[in-house]
Design a protein around this motif. Sequence first.
Motif, PDB file in Angstrom:
ATOM      1  N   ASN A   6       0.858  -1.170   0.000  1.00 50.01           N
ATOM      2  CA  ASN A   6       0.000   0.000   0.000  1.00 50.01           C
ATOM      3  C   ASN A   6       0.900   1.228   0.000  1.00 50.01           C
ATOM      4  O   ASN A   6       1.601   1.487   0.979  1.00 50.01           O
ATOM      5  CB  ASN A   6      -0.892  -0.029   1.256  1.00 50.01           C
ATOM      6  N   THR A   7       0.871   1.993  -1.085  1.00 55.78           N
ATOM      7  CA  THR A   7       1.792   3.130  -1.173  1.00 55.78           C
ATOM      8  C   THR A   7       1.272   4.349  -0.415  1.00 55.78           C
ATOM      9  O   THR A   7       1.945   5.361  -0.342  1.00 55.78           O
ATOM     10  CB  THR A   7       2.038   3.522  -2.641  1.00 55.78           C
TER      11      THR A   7
ATOM     12  N   PHE B 133      12.842   9.356   3.415  1.00 59.36           N
ATOM     13  CA  PHE B 133      12.823   9.596   4.863  1.00 59.36           C
ATOM     14  C   PHE B 133      11.680  10.537   5.255  1.00 59.36           C
ATOM     15  O   PHE B 133      10.914  10.267   6.185  1.00 59.36           O
ATOM     16  CB  PHE B 133      14.163  10.182   5.317  1.00 59.36           C
ATOM     17  N   GLU B 134      11.558  11.637   4.505  1.00 59.32           N
ATOM     18  CA  GLU B 134      10.495  12.599   4.833  1.00 59.32           C
ATOM     19  C   GLU B 134       9.110  12.016   4.588  1.00 59.32           C
ATOM     20  O   GLU B 134       8.183  12.212   5.373  1.00 59.32           O
ATOM     21  CB  GLU B 134      10.673  13.878   4.014  1.00 59.32           C
ATOM     22  N   ALA B 135       8.974  11.291   3.465  1.00 56.62           N
ATOM     23  CA  ALA B 135       7.678  10.683   3.149  1.00 56.62           C
ATOM     24  C   ALA B 135       7.298   9.671   4.235  1.00 56.62           C
ATOM     25  O   ALA B 135       6.148   9.585   4.665  1.00 56.62           O
ATOM     26  CB  ALA B 135       7.741   9.997   1.792  1.00 56.62           C
ATOM     27  N   TRP B 136       8.279   8.944   4.679  1.00 57.78           N
ATOM     28  CA  TRP B 136       8.127   7.925   5.730  1.00 57.78           C
ATOM     29  C   TRP B 136       7.633   8.580   7.025  1.00 57.78           C
ATOM     30  O   TRP B 136       6.619   8.205   7.601  1.00 57.78           O
ATOM     31  CB  TRP B 136       9.508   7.283   5.902  1.00 57.78           C
TER      32      TRP B 136
ATOM     33  N   THR C 119       5.874  12.185  -3.812  1.00 56.89           N
ATOM     34  CA  THR C 119       5.971  13.555  -3.306  1.00 56.89           C
ATOM     35  C   THR C 119       7.213  14.284  -3.802  1.00 56.89           C
ATOM     36  O   THR C 119       7.281  15.506  -3.720  1.00 56.89           O
ATOM     37  CB  THR C 119       6.035  13.540  -1.771  1.00 56.89           C
ATOM     38  N   GLY C 120       8.181  13.531  -4.303  1.00 54.94           N
ATOM     39  CA  GLY C 120       9.433  14.168  -4.687  1.00 54.94           C
ATOM     40  C   GLY C 120      10.306  14.506  -3.490  1.00 54.94           C
ATOM     41  O   GLY C 120      11.435  14.958  -3.629  1.00 54.94           O
TER      42      GLY C 120
ATOM     43  N   ASP D  34      18.623   9.428   1.240  1.00 53.12           N
ATOM     44  CA  ASP D  34      19.269   9.539  -0.078  1.00 53.12           C
ATOM     45  C   ASP D  34      18.408   8.987  -1.201  1.00 53.12           C
ATOM     46  O   ASP D  34      18.846   8.937  -2.347  1.00 53.12           O
ATOM     47  CB  ASP D  34      20.607   8.783  -0.057  1.00 53.12           C
ATOM     48  N   ILE D  35      17.204   8.542  -0.889  1.00 56.80           N
ATOM     49  CA  ILE D  35      16.314   7.984  -1.912  1.00 56.80           C
ATOM     50  C   ILE D  35      15.132   8.915  -2.068  1.00 56.80           C
ATOM     51  O   ILE D  35      14.632   9.473  -1.092  1.00 56.80           O
ATOM     52  CB  ILE D  35      15.849   6.568  -1.496  1.00 56.80           C
TER      53      ILE D  35
END
Length: 719
Positions: free
Chosen positions: A432-433, A466-469, A461-462, A455-456
């Motif tokens: 589930n993204t 880490f931030e998306a997580w 979201t671009g 680093d990925i």
Amino acid sequence: MIMWSRSFGKATLAVAFVTGLAAQTPPATLHFGFSPDASRRQDEIESILQEKIAPARIEEHLRWLTSRPHRTGTEGARITADYLLERLREYGFETELVRYDAYLPAPVSVAIDMLEPTRETIPTTEDRIEGDPFTAHVGEHPGWNGYSASGDVTAQVVYAHHGSVEDFEALEEMGVDFHGKIVLLRYYDTGEGRKVANAERFGASAVLLYADPEQDGFPFGDVYPKGNWRPPGAIMRRSVEFLPYAGDPLSPGWASVPGARRLSLEEVKLPGIPVVPISSRSAETLLRHIAGPPAPLDWQGALPLTYRIGPGPAKLRVQAQMDNRDRPMWNVIGRLPGETAPDQWVGLGNHHDAWIFGAGDPSSGTAALLELCRSLGELAREGHRPRRTLVVAFWDAEEMLLGGSTEWVEEHSEELLEKAVAYINMDSAVFNTERPLSVAAHPVLHRLFRDVARDIKDPRTGKSLFEAWRDLQNQFRRVPGVDGWGEFFDPERELERPHVFEAPYDDAAPFFNHLALPSSDMYYGADYGMYHSIYENFHWMKTVVDPEFVYHALMASLQGRVALRLANADVPPLDYVTEADYWRMAYRDLEAIAAGRGQEVPGIAEAKELIERWDAEARSLEGELTEALAAGRDMNALARPYYLASRDFLRPAEISHYASRNLFSGDTLDEGVSGSTLPGIRFALDKDDLEKARQESEIYLVALRRRAESLAALRRALR
Ligand SMILES: [Zn+2]
């Protein structure tokens, strides 16, 4: 002195300082465990790797892997293993097909009929769905539970919530007699094996299991085929064995290589009653015919009726015929020998057996790892062979009992304790993204995962992964392993920490539990509704989850980069500082629990002192290492003792009476106690056995002294 910032994982190097050492472009960041030179090379390798990983190839692998059912013990699993072996060979890996035997389950037939108050057949297969070709032959794939006993039972039904001991006791207090009854239980919360064992203990003659929509259905969003949540006709399959060890039930603690000694079935306690899974629609049908007092408020689910306890009037006939017997398991192992330290191993893994098509679990991970292997093979041919050896494993029989991985770990335990730097599992890539990445890892690996995630790039979201997580975790209040506490969460928002630590699960568990090795497991979006149903197929993945396979590629990249940092670093990036934090927290947690019962944790004052000593040593070591690396010193001799320090918390074999030899975290079969920290002392205190707690505390103090000493020894070696 250069220090990595604790809160951001890596430090920006002062440019003037670096240019003095190495010319041209200084690295923007210095990777943990790397010299500036190696760090720069690593960035280059990782960006080449990133370019090589092609979503379209992952899609093709997944299409192939899901084109047939591939449950362990079937022809499909063997064909899948051969395919994986061929691909690894083609990609330049040394390969090996490894066989173990296990007592494995298989279904012959299941049937459920309601006899009273109305006559009605309860379906044991799932709905066909228009447009989903994988559901054309639903009749060939009935719902069943691994290790269910065969049986033919006619009895009234009782609804017993999640089937915990407390649930059964509450019902007994209400006057319910379970003897001979069929018990309707919900999935989730407690492990299924424990639920079934409880039902048996309270006298039940059969168990029906279903997933209530409250936990993975319509309340969360659209159900399949429109969305990612469990439709009313879906059935969840699970293994229900409940043994104090994983792997082949007949070879606890040793490898079931062909010809090995095996226990007899009489020596092993497998479920003695039939267990059959049903859909929530079928559960609703049953609940409509279960009368008696209403179930307690928190036992009510999301089905549109009042859940009552029974017994009856619903009376069922439940028939299950199983064909449980010895079958071979096939592990596929690949090796990419390291350039300079071939005797130091970094493991990557996934399992290849699926309940049916397994498009999410596990084949999304299998497809992603295959594409990662192709890319790693190419990198090696182009001159970027890793410093340490990469060992890739596709395990068999994970779904039934962590079979392939456990037997392999048992066979290679001595070698693994010498050679394994870490084991990075990816049970499945994507479910589930819209839900956060889940990573459960040994504490020494947490920082590495955070570093790599920075680093990925997150495809949607671009932002960085880490931030998306972090954003998704804050949004959904999900607190899994790596980020379960500390900086990862938005401190502005209050969040209750549900537990101290989440242990690595799936095929990482044998590495973590048996050998206390640095190990981890991961997938993107653990919450979804297709789990172990026939709808977990290629059509679902392509239309609902990840149509462009970009999240598969992201996960291949995450697994690959984490493994390559471990494989290429001058000193493997295991973080003993964070590990001290976890131990500090675990003792604090245990102290609070004990205080609540008026107990004291024996040896706690010395334990706390030793953890502070460890913490100070680890911080100094890290600083000195950084300086030595920046100065370009050769670390070859230090790498091995550095990662071997991670073995400090392995319980000596002769006093390993728990399911786990990991002193930090473990399971027991005792009621109500599953994965918890400091299990030796904790379980003794749970039983109010203070003498035992004192003995255990001594074992822990010895290990803590050993840790402080091994870090001090590393510092001496560095000087
Ligand atoms: Zn799995």
